[in-house]
Design a protein around this motif. Sequence first.
Motif, PDB file in Angstrom:
ATOM      1  N   GLU A 103       0.831  -1.194   0.000  1.00 59.73           N
ATOM      2  CA  GLU A 103       0.000   0.000   0.000  1.00 59.73           C
ATOM      3  C   GLU A 103       0.870   1.250   0.000  1.00 59.73           C
ATOM      4  OE1 GLU A 103      -2.878   0.075   3.076  1.00 59.73           O
ATOM      5  OE2 GLU A 103      -3.782  -1.858   2.531  1.00 59.73           O
ATOM      6  N   THR A 104       0.440   2.230  -0.770  1.00 60.39           N
ATOM      7  CA  THR A 104       1.112   3.523  -0.768  1.00 60.39           C
ATOM      8  C   THR A 104       0.250   4.521  -0.008  1.00 60.39           C
ATOM      9  OG1 THR A 104       0.090   4.078  -2.900  1.00 60.39           O
ATOM     10  CG2 THR A 104       2.289   3.101  -2.950  1.00 60.39           C
ATOM     11  N   THR A 105       0.902   5.470   0.616  1.00 62.39           N
ATOM     12  CA  THR A 105       0.186   6.439   1.449  1.00 62.39           C
ATOM     13  C   THR A 105      -0.154   7.712   0.688  1.00 62.39           C
ATOM     14  OG1 THR A 105       2.221   7.514   2.199  1.00 62.39           O
ATOM     15  CG2 THR A 105       1.465   5.568   3.438  1.00 62.39           C
ATOM     16  N   ASP A 107       2.080   9.874   0.329  1.00 60.89           N
ATOM     17  CA  ASP A 107       3.237  10.665   0.757  1.00 60.89           C
ATOM     18  C   ASP A 107       4.476   9.960   0.197  1.00 60.89           C
ATOM     19  OD1 ASP A 107       5.417  11.792   2.065  1.00 60.89           O
ATOM     20  OD2 ASP A 107       4.441  11.872   4.026  1.00 60.89           O
ATOM     21  N   TRP A 108       4.955  10.446  -0.940  1.00 62.89           N
ATOM     22  CA  TRP A 108       6.002   9.709  -1.642  1.00 62.89           C
ATOM     23  C   TRP A 108       7.302   9.642  -0.845  1.00 62.89           C
ATOM     24  CZ3 TRP A 108      10.604  11.990  -3.002  1.00 62.89           C
ATOM     25  CH2 TRP A 108      10.650  13.385  -3.040  1.00 62.89           C
ATOM     26  N   ASP A 111       6.806   6.844   1.656  1.00 65.16           N
ATOM     27  CA  ASP A 111       6.814   5.552   0.973  1.00 65.16           C
ATOM     28  C   ASP A 111       8.209   5.185   0.500  1.00 65.16           C
ATOM     29  OD1 ASP A 111       4.093   5.268   1.370  1.00 65.16           O
ATOM     30  OD2 ASP A 111       3.543   6.103  -0.580  1.00 65.16           O
TER      31      ASP A 111
END
Length: 247
Positions: A103-105, A107-108, A111
């Motif tokens: 899962e990605t948030t 917020d790069w 991550d």
Amino acid sequence: MGREGETVPGDARAGAAGVDPERLWLRPPEPRRGRRPSFSREAITAAAVAVADAEGLDAVTMRRVAAEVGAGVMSLYSYAPDKETLLELMVDHVSGELPATGETTGDWRADLKAIAHLQRAHMLRHPWLPAALSTHRTPGPRTLAFLERALAALRPSGLDGAARLEVFAQITAFVAGHVGHEIAQAAAARSPERSAAEARYLAAVAADGRHPELAEALAAPRRPVTPEATFTRFLNRLIDGLDTGSG
């Protein structure tokens, strides 16, 4: 040097022509004619990884790997024609341990930090990887799967594809360099006499009056020095300071 030469994987002289990525990754290995062998390219690669994990890259030779799978040396060359190819196979083999999805948030930066921590743990499990990655040039299917995850995590940064590739390469190089240093420091720490001598040396240098900047740095309050805390601090400085404005 003949095919039996024991050049260490990663030696700049080995495989000067380089590995052909199309032949390696897009064409299945072709075993020699005759009775079907009792091993596979996967088994050969896994055996090489096990040797490297236990004894380091210096111990990985075609003769040693052949012995591990119970085969003659010459029978391996249909699957891994040289040590450079074997090293590429090893890197991609262990890359399968890295989760290709997650899962990605949105917020790069967060991550990307999580991905870097995964890489660090992965390299600590395989201490030969930092050195191997310095010559690794042909990402295989497992490596590409993790790369896809990283590039997807970087999409919210607004960077174009080429810049995202550069950022991921930069972070990977940082992690590899840091883990290599971390492994070396851990080995040095096992010698209390050497650690004490280094501390005395730095104290003497700080007191000689010729290195005021170093003296000030050494006198500053100490930050947490556990390996995890040090890595996190350095990583945060790197990723938080990335400039996405110039593309």
